[in-house]
Design a protein around this motif. Structure first.
Motif, PDB file in Angstrom:
ATOM      1  N   MET A 125     -41.089  45.793  12.380  1.00 22.80           N
ATOM      2  CA  MET A 125     -41.459  46.441  11.052  1.00 22.80           C
ATOM      3  C   MET A 125     -40.252  46.889  10.238  1.00 22.80           C
ATOM      4  N   CYS A 126     -40.600  46.540   8.798  1.00 20.23           N
ATOM      5  CA  CYS A 126     -39.538  46.822   8.010  1.00 20.23           C
ATOM      6  C   CYS A 126     -39.344  48.462   7.657  1.00 20.23           C
ATOM      7  N   SER A 127     -37.831  48.813   7.797  1.00 16.82           N
ATOM      8  CA  SER A 127     -37.590  50.162   7.761  1.00 16.82           C
ATOM      9  C   SER A 127     -38.058  50.817   6.569  1.00 16.82           C
ATOM     10  N   LYS A 128     -38.232  49.953   5.407  1.00 16.09           N
ATOM     11  CA  LYS A 128     -38.243  50.865   4.174  1.00 16.09           C
ATOM     12  C   LYS A 128     -40.132  50.496   3.789  1.00 16.09           C
ATOM     13  N   CYS A 129     -40.456  49.216   3.650  1.00 12.63           N
ATOM     14  CA  CYS A 129     -41.902  49.277   2.979  1.00 12.63           C
ATOM     15  C   CYS A 129     -42.994  49.169   4.304  1.00 12.63           C
ATOM     16  N   GLY A 130     -42.522  48.849   5.506  1.00 10.18           N
ATOM     17  CA  GLY A 130     -43.548  48.780   6.559  1.00 10.18           C
ATOM     18  C   GLY A 130     -44.332  47.701   7.004  1.00 10.18           C
ATOM     19  N   GLU A 131     -43.539  46.609   6.216  1.00  8.30           N
ATOM     20  CA  GLU A 131     -44.347  45.494   6.481  1.00  8.30           C
ATOM     21  C   GLU A 131     -44.150  44.896   7.855  1.00  8.30           C
ATOM     22  N   ILE A 132     -45.174  44.440   8.569  1.00  7.43           N
ATOM     23  CA  ILE A 132     -44.988  44.113   9.915  1.00  7.43           C
ATOM     24  C   ILE A 132     -44.841  42.545  10.103  1.00  7.43           C
ATOM     25  N   TYR A 133     -43.807  42.115  11.019  1.00  8.02           N
ATOM     26  CA  TYR A 133     -43.550  40.831  11.465  1.00  8.02           C
ATOM     27  C   TYR A 133     -43.547  40.609  12.922  1.00  8.02           C
ATOM     28  N   ASN A 134     -43.836  39.382  13.468  1.00  7.63           N
ATOM     29  CA  ASN A 134     -43.881  39.267  14.708  1.00  7.63           C
ATOM     30  C   ASN A 134     -42.894  37.990  14.920  1.00  7.63           C
ATOM     31  N   THR A 135     -41.880  38.047  15.619  1.00 10.32           N
ATOM     32  CA  THR A 135     -41.106  36.914  16.105  1.00 10.32           C
ATOM     33  C   THR A 135     -41.571  35.749  16.688  1.00 10.32           C
ATOM     34  N   GLU A 136     -42.832  35.769  17.225  1.00  8.28           N
ATOM     35  CA  GLU A 136     -43.622  34.952  17.891  1.00  8.28           C
ATOM     36  C   GLU A 136     -44.581  34.170  16.587  1.00  8.28           C
ATOM     37  N   THR A 137     -45.402  34.919  16.056  1.00 10.05           N
ATOM     38  CA  THR A 137     -46.405  34.522  15.114  1.00 10.05           C
ATOM     39  C   THR A 137     -46.049  34.650  13.601  1.00 10.05           C
ATOM     40  N   LYS A 138     -45.359  35.568  13.363  1.00  6.45           N
ATOM     41  CA  LYS A 138     -45.052  35.892  11.792  1.00  6.45           C
ATOM     42  C   LYS A 138     -43.569  36.392  11.588  1.00  6.45           C
ATOM     43  N   PRO A 139     -42.727  35.304  11.854  1.00  5.33           N
ATOM     44  CA  PRO A 139     -41.225  35.777  11.695  1.00  5.33           C
ATOM     45  C   PRO A 139     -40.839  35.979  10.201  1.00  5.33           C
ATOM     46  N   SER A 140     -39.807  36.653  10.179  1.00  3.74           N
ATOM     47  CA  SER A 140     -39.513  36.767   8.663  1.00  3.74           C
ATOM     48  C   SER A 140     -38.387  35.706   8.381  1.00  3.74           C
ATOM     49  N   GLU A 141     -38.130  35.318   7.082  1.00  7.63           N
ATOM     50  CA  GLU A 141     -37.686  34.247   6.800  1.00  7.63           C
ATOM     51  C   GLU A 141     -36.122  34.171   7.315  1.00  7.63           C
ATOM     52  N   LYS A 142     -35.471  35.353   7.123  1.00  5.73           N
ATOM     53  CA  LYS A 142     -34.102  35.651   7.245  1.00  5.73           C
ATOM     54  C   LYS A 142     -34.274  36.548   8.736  1.00  5.73           C
ATOM     55  N   SER A 143     -33.617  36.244   9.765  1.00  6.60           N
ATOM     56  CA  SER A 143     -33.790  36.981  11.030  1.00  6.60           C
ATOM     57  C   SER A 143     -33.380  38.401  10.841  1.00  6.60           C
ATOM     58  N   GLY A 144     -34.408  39.381  11.193  1.00  8.14           N
ATOM     59  CA  GLY A 144     -34.001  40.939  10.967  1.00  8.14           C
ATOM     60  C   GLY A 144     -34.150  41.458   9.712  1.00  8.14           C
ATOM     61  N   ILE A 145     -34.521  40.755   8.592  1.00  5.16           N
ATOM     62  CA  ILE A 145     -34.489  41.243   7.406  1.00  5.16           C
ATOM     63  C   ILE A 145     -36.011  41.015   6.803  1.00  5.16           C
ATOM     64  N   CYS A 146     -36.583  42.190   6.089  1.00  4.17           N
ATOM     65  CA  CYS A 146     -37.866  42.129   5.371  1.00  4.17           C
ATOM     66  C   CYS A 146     -37.764  41.087   4.319  1.00  4.17           C
ATOM     67  N   ASP A 147     -38.803  40.035   4.383  1.00  5.22           N
ATOM     68  CA  ASP A 147     -39.017  38.998   3.034  1.00  5.22           C
ATOM     69  C   ASP A 147     -39.360  39.713   1.866  1.00  5.22           C
ATOM     70  N   LYS A 148     -40.142  40.927   2.001  1.00  6.14           N
ATOM     71  CA  LYS A 148     -40.765  41.605   1.106  1.00  6.14           C
ATOM     72  C   LYS A 148     -39.639  42.340  -0.095  1.00  6.14           C
ATOM     73  N   CYS A 149     -38.768  43.420   0.898  1.00  2.00           N
ATOM     74  CA  CYS A 149     -37.839  44.396   0.108  1.00  2.00           C
ATOM     75  C   CYS A 149     -36.383  43.926   0.572  1.00  2.00           C
ATOM     76  N   GLY A 150     -36.021  43.259   1.519  1.00  2.00           N
ATOM     77  CA  GLY A 150     -34.574  42.883   1.932  1.00  2.00           C
ATOM     78  C   GLY A 150     -33.970  43.998   2.940  1.00  2.00           C
ATOM     79  N   SER A 151     -34.815  44.918   3.251  1.00  2.00           N
ATOM     80  CA  SER A 151     -34.381  45.920   4.072  1.00  2.00           C
ATOM     81  C   SER A 151     -34.454  45.506   5.781  1.00  2.00           C
ATOM     82  N   PRO A 152     -33.877  46.337   6.489  1.00  2.00           N
ATOM     83  CA  PRO A 152     -33.548  45.797   7.931  1.00  2.00           C
ATOM     84  C   PRO A 152     -34.844  46.000   8.646  1.00  2.00           C
ATOM     85  N   LEU A 153     -35.245  45.262   9.594  1.00  2.00           N
ATOM     86  CA  LEU A 153     -36.292  45.379  10.488  1.00  2.00           C
ATOM     87  C   LEU A 153     -36.238  46.209  11.804  1.00  2.00           C
ATOM     88  N   ILE A 154     -36.900  46.959  12.074  1.00  2.00           N
ATOM     89  CA  ILE A 154     -36.703  47.889  13.190  1.00  2.00           C
ATOM     90  C   ILE A 154     -38.001  47.686  14.132  1.00  2.00           C
TER      91      ILE A 154
END
Ligand code: AMP
Length: 218
Positions: free
Chosen positions: A126-155
């Protein structure tokens, strides 16, 4: 048309809720999000949510009705995700909607086995800032560990750690079984197999909602 989407942790209900809301222009009310917002300012709720337990049913009902009174006064076209989970919550919501001339139309139960839930959760971020949800299997972010929407780290969410997931799953099964039987008895329940691809499930849900909305307009 008001819809309830029930599902255990990692059943995919959040993903499917987003898809359904876009397709049918529904208002998405996720009580997990409501609870996580409350947890930001209330340490007791934070402890409940992060350990995977449930907020006491009447208290959660109060927050949901309060949310509706403030943010969705027309009470139309709502997709309730994660609420109600208890018969008491169902009755409170149903009575509230009926008192305003509205209704709950369908309840969908998205079902997966526990092993599938635990496996899926370990790939959820999940994005630590905007809460967007990712899934490494089904919905990966473009840059590993970084939110596509706001550029914050994923946790990884605290309540997505394996022990919490098992607790949440057990609570879910124990508490919602009664509700599921109750709604089934009213003829409003549709069970959907959640152990399939996102697209297959989305197609099924779309058909269920289309069918129900035909009846709603009749
Ligand atoms: P979810 O994202 O739906 O799994 O919900 C995350 C957490 O929010 C749960 O583990 C509970 O602590 C709280 N929560 C969400 N919906 C409810 C509900 N209907 N009743 C009680 N607690 C809830």
């Amino acid at each position: 048309m008001n819809i309830v989407l029930l599902g255990s942790p990692a059943s995919g209900k959040g993903t499917q809720a987003e898809i359904l809301c876009q397709k049918f222009d529904l208002f998405h009310l996720s009580t997990g999000d409501v609870a996580r917002n409350l947890a930001e300012t209330d340490p007791r709720i934070k402890e409940i949510v992060t350990s995977g337990k449930l907020i006491p049913p009447e208290e959660m009902t109060m927050h949901v009705l309060d949310f509706l009174e403030k943010q969705k006064t027309d009470l139309k076209d709502i997709l309730f995700e994660g609420f109600p989970r208890f018969v008491s919550q169902y009755e409170a919501l149903d009575n509230f909607l009926k008192s305003k001339g509205d209704d709950l139309d369908i309840v969908i139960s998205l079902e997966v086995p526990m092993e599938v839930a635990v496996k899926r959760i370990s790939s959820r971020w999940m994005c630590s800032k905007c809460g967007e949800i990712y899934n490494t299997e089904t919905k990966p972010s473009e840059k590993s560990g970084i939110c596509d929407k706001c550029g914050s780290p994923l946790i990884q969410r605290e309540d997505d750690k394996p022990d919490s997931v098992k607790t949440r799953f057990d609570y879910y099964v124990k508490n919602t079984k009664e509700l599921i039987d109750y709604v089934d008895g009213k003829g409003k329940l549709t069970r959907v197999n959640g152990d399939r691809s996102i697209d297959e499930i989305a197609k099924d849900l779309e058909n269920i909602v289309r069918e129900a909305s035909k009846n709603d307009h009749n």
